[in-house]
Design a protein around this motif. Sequence first.
Motif, short mmCIF file in Angstrom:
data_model
loop_
_atom_site.label_atom_id
_atom_site.label_comp_id
_atom_site.label_asym_id
_atom_site.label_seq_id
_atom_site.Cartn_x
_atom_site.Cartn_y
_atom_site.Cartn_z
N LEU A 145 -4.23 36.08 -51.59
CA LEU A 145 -3.61 37.13 -50.79
C LEU A 145 -4.66 37.97 -50.07
CD1 LEU A 145 -1.05 38.61 -49.93
CD2 LEU A 145 -1.24 40.01 -52.01
N GLY A 146 -5.76 38.25 -50.76
CA GLY A 146 -6.82 39.03 -50.13
C GLY A 146 -7.41 38.33 -48.93
N GLN A 147 -7.65 37.04 -49.02
CA GLN A 147 -8.19 36.29 -47.88
C GLN A 147 -7.21 36.26 -46.71
OE1 GLN A 147 -10.13 32.42 -49.23
NE2 GLN A 147 -9.39 33.22 -51.20
N PHE A 148 -5.93 36.13 -47.04
CA PHE A 148 -4.90 36.13 -46.01
C PHE A 148 -4.86 37.48 -45.28
CE2 PHE A 148 -0.29 36.89 -45.06
CZ PHE A 148 -0.19 36.02 -43.99
N LEU A 149 -4.93 38.57 -46.05
CA LEU A 149 -4.88 39.90 -45.46
C LEU A 149 -6.15 40.22 -44.68
CD1 LEU A 149 -3.21 41.94 -48.34
CD2 LEU A 149 -2.15 41.08 -46.25
N ASP A 150 -7.26 39.61 -45.05
CA ASP A 150 -8.49 39.81 -44.27
C ASP A 150 -8.30 39.31 -42.83
OD1 ASP A 150 -9.89 40.95 -46.35
OD2 ASP A 150 -10.83 39.07 -46.99
N ILE A 151 -7.45 38.32 -42.65
CA ILE A 151 -7.20 37.75 -41.33
C ILE A 151 -6.09 38.50 -40.60
CG2 ILE A 151 -6.40 35.68 -40.11
CD1 ILE A 151 -7.69 34.05 -42.39
N THR A 152 -5.00 38.76 -41.30
CA THR A 152 -3.82 39.33 -40.64
C THR A 152 -3.84 40.85 -40.57
OG1 THR A 152 -2.58 39.40 -42.71
CG2 THR A 152 -2.42 37.38 -41.39
N GLY A 153 -4.64 41.49 -41.42
CA GLY A 153 -4.66 42.95 -41.47
C GLY A 153 -3.96 43.45 -42.72
N ARG A 154 -4.47 44.52 -43.28
CA ARG A 154 -3.91 45.07 -44.50
C ARG A 154 -2.92 46.19 -44.18
NH1 ARG A 154 -6.63 43.45 -49.06
NH2 ARG A 154 -8.42 42.11 -48.59
N PRO A 155 -1.80 46.22 -44.90
CA PRO A 155 -0.81 47.27 -44.63
C PRO A 155 -1.29 48.63 -45.11
CG PRO A 155 -0.16 45.99 -46.54
CD PRO A 155 -1.37 45.31 -45.96
#
Length: 458
Positions: A270-280
């Motif tokens: 999830l952390g790697q995914f959010l690094d790309i898409t942006g963190r809420p």
Amino acid sequence: MIRHRPLGRGHPYRIDPEQRYPVWPATDESFILNATTDANAVKVVVECDVRGRRQFVNAGQIDLPVEKDSSGTHLAAAAGTSAVSKDRRRWQAKLPGLPAETGMRYRFIAGRWRTRWYEVQPFEWRRDGGRLGIESASDLASRLIPESTEWMTGGRGAARVRFALRLDSKEHVVGFGERFDALDQRGHRLDAQVFEQYKRQGNRTYMPMPFAIVTGAEGWGFHVATNRRTWFDVGATDENRLGVEIELDPEDSGPNVLLRLFGGQPADVLGQFLDITGRPTPPPDWVFGLWMSGNEWNTQARVMEMVRRSLEEQVPAGVVVIEAWSDEATFTVFRDAEYVPQKDRPHRLSDFRFPKEGAWPDPKRMVEDLHDLGLKVLLWQIPLLKQMRPGPPQLVADRNVMLEQGYAIKTSDGRPYRNRGWWFPGALMPDFTSEAARSWWLSKRRYLVEDIGIDGFK
């Protein structure tokens, strides 16, 4: 008059009574042509032209489906409404499949009526047709089964691509956005497509995401970087494979599809995914409390009654959402409020008179009382400007401003886009990428926050 829409109306789960099906037939796959006519049509034929050779195929008349509302709700009834009026007749012709790389044009004929010519080109699954790119650590790239990648090509480009990822026997798959049917999607077939089912959603959802986390072995996850519809076969056909299929633009002669693979435990993925898409941005703490709401709580008295009853029963609610508060037209004005419509400035609370015998005799006092009871207050909204003819004066004024100032989303030909969904059909959509449109839209609701004191919107 004959109507035929090869692509249908865009409903992802229903074959339109006027569409071609499949929209993109495969080589040698038979396909169906649907059309509707006025009630006085007695015979319909399809004229086909294949490489200059013409033939005529009779279309048979079939009954329009009668869809019943099983839930008893107005929303479900609207969702089930047929796209074709009852005074029209439905016709259907089944055509044999076309050989590879053999196109056909066709048209419907009913007496003196003729449609324009339509073209259809068969598609076939091939190893080439586009590029599948992979972003991953080297040890994860082997998850892709190389021989599984195929492109459904025909005409100018590819309509779909499919591939498979290796799935171990002990692995479980969670994710794909908001889901109502299961946490572990192993053994399921599902798609990622925005759809408002309202009730009995099954595997349909309006919050999909082509992203999933795989647990049970070393741990990994994936993201299909696309905003188009995707389908997933999560070990349903083959327990050792996770099949992925992606819709493409058949007009694109060189499609590129990106698959991202992430390694690690769920938090790492999830952390790697959010690094790309942006963190809420974390919302305020009160958002995580218990919310209460009811579409039938449609008066001030009923809202206060239900809140007090909940607290008496020791239900620790922290938020109340008032659903049916507005005039159901502007969605900025409380039902029963008396006021003078405004075009050049937003309303303030002082512009309204609330009848004592009305549904909402004192909204500001209601919000203050709810705050005193320890609750936050949200009002329901829609991001649309409803289509009503003629509509109340304020709605007409808002519609005129939206069109005159160019605040609405536009189609490729520059015309205002109209909502094609079954809910609020024909509504205008504000272009929230425009700072001017955002400012105008929010200014009309500002008095609800600043003067009445509500805490936000659902």
